[in-house]
Scaffold this active site. Structure first.
Site, PDB file in Angstrom:
ATOM      1  N   ASP A  27      -2.365  -2.002   9.416  1.00  0.00           N
ATOM      2  CA  ASP A  27      -3.435  -2.939   9.738  1.00  0.00           C
ATOM      3  C   ASP A  27      -4.512  -2.979   8.657  1.00  0.00           C
ATOM      4  O   ASP A  27      -5.126  -4.018   8.429  1.00  0.00           O
ATOM      5  CB  ASP A  27      -4.063  -2.566  11.084  1.00  0.00           C
ATOM      6  CG  ASP A  27      -3.079  -2.731  12.234  1.00  0.00           C
ATOM      7  OD1 ASP A  27      -2.452  -3.800  12.328  1.00  0.00           O
ATOM      8  OD2 ASP A  27      -2.932  -1.788  13.035  1.00  0.00           O
ATOM      9  N   THR A  30      -0.833  -1.525  -4.694  1.00  0.00           N
ATOM     10  CA  THR A  30      -2.281  -1.327  -4.709  1.00  0.00           C
ATOM     11  C   THR A  30      -2.616   0.101  -5.119  1.00  0.00           C
ATOM     12  O   THR A  30      -1.826   1.026  -4.932  1.00  0.00           O
ATOM     13  CB  THR A  30      -2.906  -1.627  -3.338  1.00  0.00           C
ATOM     14  OG1 THR A  30      -2.373  -0.730  -2.355  1.00  0.00           O
ATOM     15  CG2 THR A  30      -2.616  -3.058  -2.923  1.00  0.00           C
ATOM     16  N   GLY A  77       2.517  -2.848   4.811  1.00  0.00           N
ATOM     17  CA  GLY A  77       1.750  -1.670   5.190  1.00  0.00           C
ATOM     18  C   GLY A  77       1.247  -1.807   6.607  1.00  0.00           C
ATOM     19  O   GLY A  77       1.868  -2.468   7.441  1.00  0.00           O
ATOM     20  N   ASN A  98       0.858  -1.185   0.000  1.00  0.00           N
ATOM     21  CA  ASN A  98       0.000   0.000   0.000  1.00  0.00           C
ATOM     22  C   ASN A  98       0.895   1.235   0.000  1.00  0.00           C
ATOM     23  O   ASN A  98       1.397   1.643   1.053  1.00  0.00           O
ATOM     24  CB  ASN A  98      -0.906  -0.001   1.231  1.00  0.00           C
ATOM     25  CG  ASN A  98      -1.720   1.274   1.356  1.00  0.00           C
ATOM     26  OD1 ASN A  98      -1.828   2.049   0.405  1.00  0.00           O
ATOM     27  ND2 ASN A  98      -2.289   1.512   2.530  1.00  0.00           N
ATOM     28  N   PRO A  99       1.124   1.864  -1.152  1.00  0.00           N
ATOM     29  CA  PRO A  99       2.098   2.962  -1.214  1.00  0.00           C
ATOM     30  C   PRO A  99       1.661   4.214  -0.468  1.00  0.00           C
ATOM     31  O   PRO A  99       2.498   5.051  -0.124  1.00  0.00           O
ATOM     32  CB  PRO A  99       2.210   3.235  -2.720  1.00  0.00           C
ATOM     33  CG  PRO A  99       0.880   2.820  -3.270  1.00  0.00           C
ATOM     34  CD  PRO A  99       0.459   1.631  -2.447  1.00  0.00           C
ATOM     35  N   GLY A 139       2.873   0.518   8.692  1.00  0.00           N
ATOM     36  CA  GLY A 139       1.730   1.420   8.725  1.00  0.00           C
ATOM     37  C   GLY A 139       1.770   2.404   9.876  1.00  0.00           C
ATOM     38  O   GLY A 139       2.745   2.504  10.618  1.00  0.00           O
ATOM     39  N   GLY A 141      -0.486   2.576  12.626  1.00  0.00           N
ATOM     40  CA  GLY A 141      -0.679   1.964  13.935  1.00  0.00           C
ATOM     41  C   GLY A 141       0.069   0.656  14.104  1.00  0.00           C
ATOM     42  O   GLY A 141       0.721   0.421  15.116  1.00  0.00           O
ATOM     43  N   GLU A 189     -11.336  -0.856  10.357  1.00  0.00           N
ATOM     44  CA  GLU A 189     -12.093  -0.563   9.144  1.00  0.00           C
ATOM     45  C   GLU A 189     -13.587  -0.641   9.442  1.00  0.00           C
ATOM     46  O   GLU A 189     -14.053  -1.588  10.078  1.00  0.00           O
ATOM     47  CB  GLU A 189     -11.735  -1.565   8.036  1.00  0.00           C
ATOM     48  CG  GLU A 189     -10.249  -1.643   7.714  1.00  0.00           C
ATOM     49  CD  GLU A 189      -9.706  -0.354   7.136  1.00  0.00           C
ATOM     50  OE1 GLU A 189     -10.409   0.272   6.309  1.00  0.00           O
ATOM     51  OE2 GLU A 189      -8.586   0.044   7.516  1.00  0.00           O
TER      52      GLU A 189
END
Length: 354
Positions: free
Chosen positions: A110, A83, A108, A49-50, A146, A148, A334
């Site tokens: 969570d 992604t 990335g 996940n950039p 990431g 968190g 999420e």
């Protein structure tokens, strides 16, 4: 000394152009898998996940890739997938597994891990390789980069990518439990860390709007979550038993692992290899209770606090008493939707590099 193997070029899977049910093309993965089978090498797909951590994940990944190729060149083919938006990681994970990938590694936070885990399933069932035989399984890995990285905290891992590469190179795997969520008129949804209900879920929903502020997003989310909040009575059914009422619920958390919200040890005895979920219920908390007891929530010493209860379950169903339809539910940070929801566990569902 023999020359080292030439690093294999990275592979970027294309994103589907529309939101139709068609999946992203995996022609590159398929052809690479066939070539790899001749060399008896596995395919490791890294889902990156950039935009994670305000873009830091993409920058770190570019620096990390040469080291990754050096460490894994003799072990596997490295397939790279960048992604491009929400749910893309789900799509490419499913395609990678169908094409016989030996591992899918989330790169990335969570949220990325959450999508990759959901890619291991489709319509409630595990995704299988199309032509690798019934004994083949795809392993799950994690390079935590990431904001968190709460799931990684359960194992005491930091965001040091070199440590993560060491774990992948060692190849030690354990059977990881996966949580399942089921709501009305919805396909099953999966979580690997913590699912939660009411105040914490509402705070998480708002926190997602402030990710650009790093871990401060959780503070901003909590402040907005408290605005207009009221504790609610809920009905629960544990392990298929009888319904019971829990009064004045502030938050109800279901942990496969221990941490959420940027380091809060909310389900401190959860163990993602135990075959159980830990449920922690906060009842009749006021805003000042959080201020006074915040250090205990972060330290995981809150189970003895008045208004806090916990239990270990294989399943729990939760619904409102009033039926207003406005109690938030989230999983792994999420937004999932609203009550009613059933939570359960799939013991040892996925091989995990640890």
């Amino acid at each position: 000394m023999a020359a080292s193997a030439t690093p294999r070029p990275s592979l970027i899977l294309p994103r589907a152009a529309s939101h139709s049910h068609s999946q992203p093309s995996a022609v590159g993965l398929t052809s690479d898998r066939v070539a790899a089978s001749r060399r008896r090498r596995g395919d490791f797909v890294f889902v990156v996940n950039p935009s994670g951590a305000n873009g830091r994940t993409g920058k770190q990944w570019k620096q990390l890739l040469p080291l990754l190729r050096t460490r894994l060149a003799d072990q596997c083919n490295i397939c790279e997938c960048i992604t491009s938006g929400p749910s893309h990681a789900i799509d490419v994970t499913r395609e990678a597994i169908k094409d016989g990938a030996d591992a899918v590694i989330a790169v990335g936070g969570d949220g990325t891990l959450h999508e990759v885990v959901n890619g291991f399933f489709c319509k409630g069932s595990p995704v299988r390789a199309l032509d690798r035989g019934p004994d083949h399984s795809t392993a799950l890995g994690l390079i935590p980069l990431g904001t968190g990285s709460d799931f990684a905290r359960t194992f005491g891992w930091t965001n040091d990518p070199c440590d993560a590469i060491d774990r992948i190179v060692r190849g030690v795997k354990s059977k990881l439990d996966i949580g399942v969520m089921e709501g009305p008129n919805r396909e099953p949804h999966f979580f690997v860390n913590v699912a939660d209900i009411h105040l914490s879920a509402k705070a998480g929903y708002f926190a997602s709007m402030y990710k650009r502020f790093g871990n401060l997003c959780y503070v901003f989310g909590a402040l907005r979550g408290f605005w207009g909040h009221s504790n609610q009575d809920m009905r629960i059914k544990v392990n298929g038993g009888e319904w019971g009422t829990v009064h004045k619920v502030t938050a109800l958390c279901i942990g496969n692992a221990k941490y959420f919200g940027g380091g809060m040890k909310i389900t401190p005895t959860a163990d993602p290899f135990s075959g159980n979920l830990e449920v922690v219920i906060l009842q009749d908390f006021k805003w000042y209770d959080f201020l006074l007891k915040l250090h205990r929530l972060y330290g995981g010493t809150h189970l003895s606090v008045n208004g806090v209860s916990s239990m270990r379950v294989q399943s729990i169903e939760v619904e409102e008493v009033t039926g207003s339809g406005g109690i938030f539910v989230q999983s792994d940070g999420e937004h999932f939707g609203f009550l009613p929801t059933k939570f359960s566990v799939l013991p040892g569902a996925v091989d995990f590099f640890c």
